[in-house]
Motif scaffolding. Structure first.
Motif, PDB file in Angstrom:
ATOM      1  N   THR A   1       0.454  -0.921   0.233  1.00 42.15           N
ATOM      2  CA  THR A   1      -0.117   0.235   0.332  1.00 42.15           C
ATOM      3  C   THR A   1       0.481   1.201   0.000  1.00 42.15           C
ATOM      4  O   THR A   1       0.489   2.320  -0.800  1.00 42.15           O
ATOM      5  CB  THR A   1      -1.252   0.299   1.301  1.00 42.15           C
ATOM      6  N   SER A   2       2.425   0.844   0.829  1.00 43.61           N
ATOM      7  CA  SER A   2       2.725   2.179   0.843  1.00 43.61           C
ATOM      8  C   SER A   2       3.340   2.636  -0.521  1.00 43.61           C
ATOM      9  O   SER A   2       4.168   3.531  -0.742  1.00 43.61           O
ATOM     10  CB  SER A   2       3.723   2.344   2.004  1.00 43.61           C
ATOM     11  N   GLU A   3       3.269   1.885  -1.879  1.00 45.39           N
ATOM     12  CA  GLU A   3       3.721   1.838  -3.228  1.00 45.39           C
ATOM     13  C   GLU A   3       2.895   2.691  -4.271  1.00 45.39           C
ATOM     14  O   GLU A   3       3.533   2.966  -4.839  1.00 45.39           O
ATOM     15  CB  GLU A   3       4.760   0.294  -3.307  1.00 45.39           C
ATOM     16  N   LEU A   4       1.444   2.763  -3.698  1.00 41.73           N
ATOM     17  CA  LEU A   4       0.727   3.506  -4.452  1.00 41.73           C
ATOM     18  C   LEU A   4       1.174   4.889  -4.136  1.00 41.73           C
ATOM     19  O   LEU A   4       0.817   4.901  -3.126  1.00 41.73           O
ATOM     20  CB  LEU A   4      -0.585   2.619  -3.125  1.00 41.73           C
ATOM     21  N   PRO A   5       0.685   5.149  -5.325  1.00 41.07           N
ATOM     22  CA  PRO A   5       0.397   6.568  -5.275  1.00 41.07           C
ATOM     23  C   PRO A   5      -0.213   7.308  -3.770  1.00 41.07           C
ATOM     24  O   PRO A   5      -1.316   6.501  -4.422  1.00 41.07           O
ATOM     25  CB  PRO A   5       0.527   7.443  -6.863  1.00 41.07           C
ATOM     26  N   GLU A   6      -0.206   8.408  -3.218  1.00 41.67           N
ATOM     27  CA  GLU A   6      -0.636   8.827  -2.343  1.00 41.67           C
ATOM     28  C   GLU A   6      -1.535   9.901  -2.771  1.00 41.67           C
ATOM     29  O   GLU A   6      -1.164  11.162  -3.964  1.00 41.67           O
ATOM     30  CB  GLU A   6       0.606   9.914  -1.203  1.00 41.67           C
ATOM     31  N   VAL A   7      -3.171   9.694  -2.947  1.00 44.07           N
ATOM     32  CA  VAL A   7      -3.935  11.147  -3.399  1.00 44.07           C
ATOM     33  C   VAL A   7      -4.714  11.434  -2.695  1.00 44.07           C
ATOM     34  O   VAL A   7      -5.507  11.047  -1.589  1.00 44.07           O
ATOM     35  CB  VAL A   7      -5.054   9.204  -4.174  1.00 44.07           C
ATOM     36  N   ALA A   8      -4.316  13.082  -2.434  1.00 43.87           N
ATOM     37  CA  ALA A   8      -4.393  13.926  -1.250  1.00 43.87           C
ATOM     38  C   ALA A   8      -6.261  13.684  -1.422  1.00 43.87           C
ATOM     39  O   ALA A   8      -6.311  13.490  -0.129  1.00 43.87           O
ATOM     40  CB  ALA A   8      -3.955  15.118  -1.791  1.00 43.87           C
ATOM     41  N   ASP A   9      -7.106  14.121  -1.444  1.00 44.39           N
ATOM     42  CA  ASP A   9      -8.396  14.205  -2.360  1.00 44.39           C
ATOM     43  C   ASP A   9      -8.964  13.046  -3.962  1.00 44.39           C
ATOM     44  O   ASP A   9      -8.579  13.873  -4.921  1.00 44.39           O
ATOM     45  CB  ASP A   9      -9.231  15.388  -2.303  1.00 44.39           C
ATOM     46  N   PRO A  10      -9.170  11.457  -3.282  1.00 38.63           N
ATOM     47  CA  PRO A  10      -9.530  10.886  -4.392  1.00 38.63           C
ATOM     48  C   PRO A  10     -10.389  11.514  -5.295  1.00 38.63           C
ATOM     49  O   PRO A  10     -10.721  10.929  -6.211  1.00 38.63           O
ATOM     50  CB  PRO A  10     -10.009   9.900  -3.585  1.00 38.63           C
ATOM     51  N   SER A  11     -11.701  12.319  -4.627  1.00 37.31           N
ATOM     52  CA  SER A  11     -12.599  12.858  -4.999  1.00 37.31           C
ATOM     53  C   SER A  11     -12.230  13.982  -6.460  1.00 37.31           C
ATOM     54  O   SER A  11     -13.200  14.230  -7.021  1.00 37.31           O
ATOM     55  CB  SER A  11     -13.727  12.777  -4.071  1.00 37.31           C
ATOM     56  N   GLN A  12     -11.183  14.233  -6.766  1.00 35.87           N
ATOM     57  CA  GLN A  12     -10.793  16.038  -7.083  1.00 35.87           C
ATOM     58  C   GLN A  12     -10.447  15.332  -8.040  1.00 35.87           C
ATOM     59  O   GLN A  12      -9.638  15.687  -9.215  1.00 35.87           O
ATOM     60  CB  GLN A  12     -10.185  16.986  -6.388  1.00 35.87           C
ATOM     61  N   VAL A  13      -9.311  13.214  -8.312  1.00 39.59           N
ATOM     62  CA  VAL A  13      -9.036  13.362  -9.606  1.00 39.59           C
ATOM     63  C   VAL A  13      -9.982  12.900 -10.769  1.00 39.59           C
ATOM     64  O   VAL A  13     -10.674  12.647 -10.893  1.00 39.59           O
ATOM     65  CB  VAL A  13      -8.446  11.638  -9.624  1.00 39.59           C
ATOM     66  N   ALA A  14      -8.581  13.535 -11.876  1.00 42.34           N
ATOM     67  CA  ALA A  14      -9.396  13.639 -13.715  1.00 42.34           C
ATOM     68  C   ALA A  14     -10.027  12.214 -13.723  1.00 42.34           C
ATOM     69  O   ALA A  14      -9.295  11.458 -13.187  1.00 42.34           O
ATOM     70  CB  ALA A  14      -8.998  14.266 -14.062  1.00 42.34           C
ATOM     71  N   PRO A  15     -10.820  12.159 -14.526  1.00 39.90           N
ATOM     72  CA  PRO A  15     -11.397  10.982 -14.887  1.00 39.90           C
ATOM     73  C   PRO A  15     -10.064  10.449 -15.949  1.00 39.90           C
ATOM     74  O   PRO A  15     -10.166   9.327 -15.352  1.00 39.90           O
ATOM     75  CB  PRO A  15     -12.835  11.194 -15.877  1.00 39.90           C
ATOM     76  N   ARG A  16      -9.428  10.870 -16.369  1.00 37.39           N
ATOM     77  CA  ARG A  16      -8.660  10.338 -16.774  1.00 37.39           C
ATOM     78  C   ARG A  16      -7.523   9.660 -16.433  1.00 37.39           C
ATOM     79  O   ARG A  16      -7.013   8.890 -16.812  1.00 37.39           O
ATOM     80  CB  ARG A  16      -8.530  11.304 -18.481  1.00 37.39           C
TER      81      ARG A  16
END
Length: 280
Positions: A13-28
């Protein structure tokens, strides 16, 4: 499901990119990130904090799919739209729990039918099959009660005149209420229909056509951020040509440029969008 040690899951899980606010990630961006998070979900033990983190991040990153699907039902009351979005979230969660990377399909293509199907079930279970004025909806309830009362008294189905007298309504309004009652339930497309030629068929064999536009859902979803990245003038030309449906001459007159210049700008913009779709 493959189980791994706590130390290993922490490392994964630490190797996953850190997403500060997942709901704001662009669709692409969500499309590529979702694949990486699904890969981790397959090796994590269900119920662990790491599993919940990955699953919840997937839900938040793909909320745009729910908003996209709910947009099909725009024009309804705000309270009803809230219910639609909440119902669509249920469909999204079900899609995440059922998706398998081995399907070799984009999660978007898998999730949209689940979301739309959940919303349609919401309408099927909570609303009338067709739009009926509120006064007739209320009259249907009174008609049902009056019919049961008179049937109990008379031992038979009451006439319109008898119902009219009990309900204190004109006979034509009783007829309207009876017709309105037909809008409360819809026949299933799987309902059997007897035919003289082949014995028995189902209702869906006789109505409707294949909706080929469903194949465009993913393209529209991928196209939105590409259009958002265009320069203001290019985006304006796209809007005038394909939303306002103006001709190139009319667009040129509106922008104060020649039709030939509009043609070159339009061709360049469409080529850029086409390339973007092919590389996403």
């Amino acid at each position: 499901m493959t189980l791994v040690s706590s130390e290993a899951t922490d490392r994964q899980t630490s190797e996953l990119p850190e997403v500060a606010d997942p709901s704001q990630v662009a669709p692409r961006d969500a499309r590529e990130l979702s694949r990486r998070f699904f890969e981790q979900l397959t090796v994590l033990e269900e119920g662990t904090p790491e599993y919940q983190y990955v699953r919840n991040t997937l839900i938040e990153m793909n909320m745009s799919l729910v908003r996209f699907a709910a947009g099909r039902f725009r024009g309804r009351e705000p309270e009803e739209m809230e219910d639609i979005v909440q119902t669509g979230m249920i469909g999204l969660i079900k899609a995440i729990d059922r998706f398998e990377l081995s399907r070799e399909a984009e999660f978007t293509s898998f999730a949209i039918p689940h979301i739309v199907g959940e919303i349609k079930r919401f309408f099927r279970d909570t609303t009338w099959a067709v739009h009926v004025p509120r006064r007739l909806q209320e009259a249907r309830v009174h008609l049902a009660r009056a019919t049961e009362e008179l049937r109990g008294r008379l031992g038979r189905t009451p006439t319109v005149k008898e119902l009219s007298e009990l309900m204190s309504l004109p006979e034509d309004e009783v007829w309207e209420a009876r017709l309105a009652a037909n809008g409360y339930n819809a026949a299933s497309l799987d309902a059997a229909i007897s035919t003289s030629e082949d014995g028995e068929s189902v209702l869906q064999d006789f109505i409707g056509t294949q909706d080929t536009t469903l194949e465009l859902v993913e393209d529209f979803h991928a196209l939105a951020p590409l259009i958002a990245d265009l320069a203001d003038r290019d985006r304006q030309i796209i809007h005038l040509r394909f939303v306002e449906e103006l001709t190139q001459d009319q667009i040129g007159e509106y922008l104060g440029v020649s039709q030939m210049h509009v043609s070159r700008l339009l061709s360049r913009t469409l080529a850029r969008l086409r390339e973007g779709l092919l590389t996403t």
